[in-house]
Design a protein around this motif. Sequence first.
Motif, PDB file in Angstrom:
ATOM      1  N   GLU A   1       0.820  -1.206   0.000  1.00 48.58           N
ATOM      2  CA  GLU A   1       0.000   0.000   0.000  1.00 48.58           C
ATOM      3  C   GLU A   1       0.857   1.261   0.000  1.00 48.58           C
ATOM      4  N   MET A   2       1.924   1.256   0.794  1.00 50.83           N
ATOM      5  CA  MET A   2       2.819   2.407   0.854  1.00 50.83           C
ATOM      6  C   MET A   2       3.501   2.625  -0.503  1.00 50.83           C
ATOM      7  N   ASN A   3       3.990   1.551  -1.103  1.00 46.16           N
ATOM      8  CA  ASN A   3       4.681   1.667  -2.384  1.00 46.16           C
ATOM      9  C   ASN A   3       3.725   2.045  -3.518  1.00 46.16           C
ATOM     10  N   LEU A   4       2.525   1.482  -3.526  1.00 46.13           N
ATOM     11  CA  LEU A   4       1.547   1.856  -4.552  1.00 46.13           C
ATOM     12  C   LEU A   4       1.214   3.337  -4.468  1.00 46.13           C
ATOM     13  N   HIS A   5       1.039   3.832  -3.257  1.00 47.74           N
ATOM     14  CA  HIS A   5       0.732   5.255  -3.069  1.00 47.74           C
ATOM     15  C   HIS A   5       1.868   6.120  -3.616  1.00 47.74           C
ATOM     16  N   SER A   6       3.104   5.787  -3.260  1.00 49.02           N
ATOM     17  CA  SER A   6       4.270   6.561  -3.720  1.00 49.02           C
ATOM     18  C   SER A   6       4.409   6.498  -5.235  1.00 49.02           C
TER      19      SER A   6
ATOM     20  N   LYS B   1       1.568   8.556  -6.979  1.00 49.64           N
ATOM     21  CA  LYS B   1       1.807   9.988  -6.834  1.00 49.64           C
ATOM     22  C   LYS B   1       2.960  10.434  -7.744  1.00 49.64           C
ATOM     23  N   SER B   2       4.046   9.680  -7.735  1.00 52.35           N
ATOM     24  CA  SER B   2       5.200  10.034  -8.558  1.00 52.35           C
ATOM     25  C   SER B   2       4.874   9.958 -10.045  1.00 52.35           C
ATOM     26  N   ARG B   3       4.157   8.930 -10.430  1.00 53.69           N
ATOM     27  CA  ARG B   3       3.805   8.788 -11.851  1.00 53.69           C
ATOM     28  C   ARG B   3       2.909   9.939 -12.298  1.00 53.69           C
ATOM     29  N   ALA B   4       1.953  10.318 -11.451  1.00 58.91           N
ATOM     30  CA  ALA B   4       1.067  11.437 -11.805  1.00 58.91           C
ATOM     31  C   ALA B   4       1.870  12.740 -11.952  1.00 58.91           C
TER      32      ALA B   4
ATOM     33  N   MET C   1       7.723   2.743 -13.556  1.00 56.42           N
ATOM     34  CA  MET C   1       6.747   2.873 -12.469  1.00 56.42           C
ATOM     35  C   MET C   1       5.499   2.036 -12.741  1.00 56.42           C
ATOM     36  N   THR C   2       5.078   1.989 -13.994  1.00 59.62           N
ATOM     37  CA  THR C   2       3.922   1.170 -14.359  1.00 59.62           C
ATOM     38  C   THR C   2       4.228  -0.302 -14.118  1.00 59.62           C
ATOM     39  N   HIS C   3       5.440  -0.723 -14.466  1.00 61.15           N
ATOM     40  CA  HIS C   3       5.862  -2.104 -14.211  1.00 61.15           C
ATOM     41  C   HIS C   3       5.810  -2.403 -12.699  1.00 61.15           C
ATOM     42  N   ALA C   4       6.307  -1.482 -11.888  1.00 62.43           N
ATOM     43  CA  ALA C   4       6.291  -1.665 -10.430  1.00 62.43           C
ATOM     44  C   ALA C   4       4.857  -1.707  -9.903  1.00 62.43           C
TER      45      ALA C   4
ATOM     46  N   ASP D   1       2.211  -2.703 -11.528  1.00 61.20           N
ATOM     47  CA  ASP D   1       1.672  -4.012 -11.906  1.00 61.20           C
ATOM     48  C   ASP D   1       2.129  -5.091 -10.926  1.00 61.20           C
ATOM     49  N   TYR D   2       3.405  -5.029 -10.513  1.00 56.56           N
ATOM     50  CA  TYR D   2       3.914  -5.988  -9.529  1.00 56.56           C
ATOM     51  C   TYR D   2       3.146  -5.883  -8.215  1.00 56.56           C
ATOM     52  N   TYR D   3       2.955  -4.675  -7.717  1.00 57.01           N
ATOM     53  CA  TYR D   3       2.272  -4.518  -6.435  1.00 57.01           C
ATOM     54  C   TYR D   3       0.796  -4.910  -6.522  1.00 57.01           C
ATOM     55  N   LYS D   4       0.184  -4.741  -7.663  1.00 54.46           N
ATOM     56  CA  LYS D   4      -1.198  -5.230  -7.842  1.00 54.46           C
ATOM     57  C   LYS D   4      -1.214  -6.757  -7.780  1.00 54.46           C
ATOM     58  N   TRP D   5      -0.214  -7.385  -8.414  1.00 55.92           N
ATOM     59  CA  TRP D   5      -0.098  -8.849  -8.328  1.00 55.92           C
ATOM     60  C   TRP D   5       0.119  -9.270  -6.875  1.00 55.92           C
TER      61      TRP D   5
END
Length: 187
Positions: free
Chosen positions: A118-123, A126-129, A155-158, A160-164
Amino acid sequence: MTTFDGLNEEQIKVIEKSRQRVMDSIGTNMDLYGVTMSIGHLYGNMYFHDGPVTLDEMGQEMGMSKTSMSTGMRALVDLKMINKVWGKGSRKDLYGVEGDWHQNFVDYFSIKWRKSMEMNLHSLAKSRAEIQKLRVDHIDNEILVTQVDKDIEKMTHAIDYYKWLGRFIDALESGQIFDWIPKEEQE
């Protein structure tokens, strides 16, 4: 710890030595996962204990201060490896061990991985936006667009990993993981 009524000294020594080896192994393994060795030893000690215990009982048994014991118990409760239990006539808090190691695994990694995810997805979001806005604002800057596109791809690759990882955590928490990798049957 355990009543050894009816056993001779040699038998008790073998049992205690074998238990100590397992407790040491638990302590070492938990240390590998960021839980102090002493908390691992506490769990191992409780695992072999007959029934729930108080902080004072475990403190005496392990030679730990009440503060250290309280900190250790709280850490194990937070990891769902032990639980407060009710004891008839007891005014002190009693703690019992969660003896299902499959559930311990699920709880420990679900707690740690979900927090990290959750922490990494949020970061990442935010960074991608932010860099997508930078890209839009400077679409005529070819060098910037090229660099930003690379970063957006990473960032999109990362993400996708965190969604998995989130789906994997869901499979752990739901127990679905055991449909794919069944628990061993007791012999």
